[in-house]
Scaffold this active site. Structure first.
Site: not given
Length: 317
Positions: A63, A61, A154, A81, A237, A245, A49, A184, A53-54, A59, A240
């Site tokens: 950050s 980097d 998103p 975040n 999930d 998967d 994750r 996810h 997010h990065d 981009g 599993t």
């Protein structure tokens, strides 16, 4: 224009970038990530994750790893975040320390390469997913601001049009987005992120999301009280939760996508064929995921004076 920018900046990326700089870097990082993973499974979803997010904010980097300092609030402290698990940050920091413990490698490998390419790839493999060759050669970014996060990630209630548009701005196709959504397959979400789907909190004209499996909705209501406790976390999930998967796509076929942005991939006829294909073809899904992960890793790569190699991943040099 954006896609051209993307390709131009990814030109320096290549496999075995560190062959003459830090030859054993991938093994060093893999060992550090494996050790962390053995301590806590959360390492896998947290690192994955963190990678997304990065790359989606400014981009790829690193950050997002930078801590706020004084009046400068960094990406890390944005509300979108704050739910990121600390184990993801810790994984990168420990991997960086392991790399820098080798004299030849000290301050020669970027935090961005450790997070975006190596650690993200390694946690997927450790959780049962595919392993693959990665492109390296990124520099670390020189800025991290709260404002840069706005509108770049998103959201759980996004529909297909919003998701497609958000990914397209980063040179990613709808099929890339669908394959990447299988991230996810791992990890958890807090109840407040999806409670509106299982309780009628919205105005009277709305009902409980009709695309959700009723039995699944009942289970979620049992785990998440109506008086939402934001600290309660649910596996994304339910079948599993500790394996990377294609079960994620089978869940969507059965109305068991946790977020609206998950279930819409099946309920919208435009994206349903891809979901059905990935649900029945594990290898086809893995190939699409690897391709999409590689493309994400090329977003906004820093080169030359636009970046450097941080001595401490959590602070600028």
């Amino acid at each position: 224009i954006y896609v051209y920018f993307l390709k131009w900046h990814s030109a320096q990326l290549r496999r075995n970038y560190y062959a003459n700089i830090c030859p054993n870097v991938e093994n060093i990082v893999r060992n550090a990530v494996t050790k962390k993973f053995q301590q806590t499974f959360v390492t896998a979803p947290a690192t994955l994750r963190l990678f997304f997010h990065d790359c989606f904010i400014q981009g790829c980097d690193a950050s997002i790893i930078v801590a706020s300092s004084g009046n400068n609030k960094a990406e890390k402290d944005h509300p979108d975040n704050l739910s990121l698990a600390g184990d993801g940050f810790d994984t990168v920091i420990k991997a960086k320390a392991a790399v820098d413990a080798v004299p030849r490698c000290r301050n020669k490998v970027s935090c961005a390469d450790i997070l975006v390419a190596m650690a993200a790839r390694d946690v997927v493999a450790l959780a049962g997913g595919p392993s693959y060759a990665v492109e390296l050669g990124r520099l670390d970014g020189l800025s991290s601001t709260l404002a840069s996060v706005n509108g770049n990630l998103p959201e759980p209630d996004h529909n297909l049009n919003k998701l497609t548009s958000l990914f397209a701005k980063r040179g990613l196709t709808r099929n890339d987005m669908i394959a990447l959504s299988a991230a996810h397959s791992l990890g958890f979400s807090h109840c407040d992120k999806f409670s509106k789907r299982v309780y009628n909190f919205l105005p009277p004209r709305y009902k409980m999301d009709p695309t959700m499996n009723k039995t699944y909705a009942k289970q979620l209501r049992g785990m998440c009280p109506k008086n939402v406790d934001p600290r309660v976390a649910i596996n994304m999930d339910p079948v599993t939760p500790r394996t990377f998967d294609n079960q994620y796509f089978k869940n969507l076929q059965n109305g068991m996508g946790l977020f609206t942005s998950d279930q819409v991939l099946y309920s919208d006829k435009r994206s349903r064929p891809a979901v059905n294909f990935y649900a029945q073809n594990q290898k086809g899904f893995e190939n699409a995921f690897i391709s999409a992960m590689t493309k994400v890793g090329r977003i906004g790569v820093r080169t030359g004076a636009k970046g450097n190699i941080r001595r401490n991943c959590a602070a600028f040099n």
